[in-house]
Design an enzyme around this catalytic site. Sequence first.
Site, PDB file in Angstrom:
ATOM      1  N   HIS A  23      77.285  -1.252  59.602  1.00 56.57           N
ATOM      2  CA  HIS A  23      78.121  -1.499  60.783  1.00 56.57           C
ATOM      3  C   HIS A  23      77.560  -2.653  61.583  1.00 56.57           C
ATOM      4  CE1 HIS A  23      75.130   1.595  61.753  1.00 56.57           C
ATOM      5  NE2 HIS A  23      75.080   1.085  62.970  1.00 56.57           N
ATOM      6  N   HIS A  81      77.459  -4.039  65.482  1.00 59.94           N
ATOM      7  CA  HIS A  81      77.716  -3.759  66.892  1.00 59.94           C
ATOM      8  C   HIS A  81      78.203  -5.052  67.540  1.00 59.94           C
ATOM      9  CE1 HIS A  81      75.082  -0.015  67.204  1.00 59.94           C
ATOM     10  NE2 HIS A  81      74.595  -0.554  66.097  1.00 59.94           N
ATOM     11  N   ASP A  92      82.010   2.520  70.462  1.00 63.73           N
ATOM     12  CA  ASP A  92      80.804   3.344  70.295  1.00 63.73           C
ATOM     13  C   ASP A  92      80.874   4.543  71.230  1.00 63.73           C
ATOM     14  OD1 ASP A  92      77.700   2.577  69.126  1.00 63.73           O
ATOM     15  OD2 ASP A  92      77.898   4.219  70.571  1.00 63.73           O
ATOM     16  N   ILE A  93      80.436   5.696  70.747  1.00 64.47           N
ATOM     17  CA  ILE A  93      80.492   6.930  71.529  1.00 64.47           C
ATOM     18  C   ILE A  93      79.498   6.905  72.704  1.00 64.47           C
ATOM     19  CG2 ILE A  93      78.775   8.327  70.258  1.00 64.47           C
ATOM     20  CD1 ILE A  93      80.910  10.562  70.187  1.00 64.47           C
TER      21      ILE A  93
HETATM   22  P1  5GP Z   1      72.669   2.283  64.604  1.00 66.78           P
HETATM   23  O1  5GP Z   1      71.480   2.791  65.369  1.00 66.78           O
HETATM   24  O2  5GP Z   1      72.829   3.006  63.285  1.00 66.78           O
HETATM   25  O3  5GP Z   1      72.706   0.806  64.486  1.00 66.78           O
HETATM   26  O4  5GP Z   1      73.937   2.640  65.503  1.00 66.78           O
HETATM   27  C1  5GP Z   1      74.732   3.771  65.338  1.00 66.78           C
HETATM   28  C2  5GP Z   1      75.693   3.809  66.496  1.00 66.78           C
HETATM   29  O5  5GP Z   1      76.688   4.759  66.207  1.00 66.78           O
HETATM   30  C3  5GP Z   1      75.058   4.205  67.844  1.00 66.78           C
HETATM   31  O6  5GP Z   1      75.276   3.170  68.792  1.00 66.78           O
HETATM   32  C4  5GP Z   1      75.776   5.510  68.208  1.00 66.78           C
HETATM   33  O7  5GP Z   1      76.024   5.630  69.584  1.00 66.78           O
HETATM   34  C5  5GP Z   1      77.062   5.411  67.398  1.00 66.78           C
HETATM   35  N1  5GP Z   1      77.602   6.697  67.011  1.00 66.78           N
HETATM   36  C6  5GP Z   1      76.942   7.747  66.457  1.00 66.78           C
HETATM   37  N2  5GP Z   1      77.787   8.757  66.200  1.00 66.78           N
HETATM   38  C7  5GP Z   1      79.017   8.333  66.580  1.00 66.78           C
HETATM   39  C8  5GP Z   1      80.310   8.935  66.557  1.00 66.78           C
HETATM   40  O8  5GP Z   1      80.516  10.073  66.133  1.00 66.78           O
HETATM   41  N3  5GP Z   1      81.352   8.185  67.043  1.00 66.78           N
HETATM   42  C9  5GP Z   1      81.175   6.920  67.515  1.00 66.78           C
HETATM   43  N4  5GP Z   1      82.246   6.284  67.957  1.00 66.78           N
HETATM   44  N5  5GP Z   1      79.968   6.323  67.545  1.00 66.78           N
HETATM   45  C10 5GP Z   1      78.907   7.023  67.089  1.00 66.78           C
END
Ligand code: 5GP
Length: 127
Positions: free
Chosen positions: A110, A112, A35-36
């Site tokens: 996705h 985590h 994760d970024i």
């Molecule tokens: P969600 O809130 O959709 O469950 O999580 C999305 C995740 O994607 C977040 O933890 C965010 O930090 C990660 N994320 C968003 N953009 C990028 C990216 O460009 N690269 C990576 N590696 N992670 C990302």
Amino acid sequence: MAYVYDDQNIFARILRGEIPNDTVLDTAHTLAFNDIAPQAPHHVLVIPKGRYVTFDHFASEASETEIVDFTRSVGRICAELGIAPGQGGEGYRLISNAGEAGVQEVPHYHMHILTGRPLGRMLKKAD
Ligand code: 5GP
């Protein structure tokens, strides 16, 4: 109602190679990368390569091959990180946010994988 997939979402762009990623595992149907903005010392995102929006979309429409590949990939990453409880590891948390109530930021399914610090209780009361 049919699921609507946005081909411009950031994970679709990662899968097309338009945006770099720090790959942890790459299989026929699954990609995992760091994760970024990590929320724990280890924060890995596992995504199917297919166009699925949420867990329920994946569970209902992905092939058994894709589902097995994805599930085994999560297991392999837990083993490779050495975090599997019962195998000497400290444990981990899997989270998959979906939609508005789940506060899903990226509309490509996705999982985590979080570990490396005490993660606290599962949910806090909303503010
Ligand atoms: P969600 O809130 O959709 O469950 O999580 C999305 C995740 O994607 C977040 O933890 C965010 O930090 C990660 N994320 C968003 N953009 C990028 C990216 O460009 N690269 C990576 N590696 N992670 C990302």
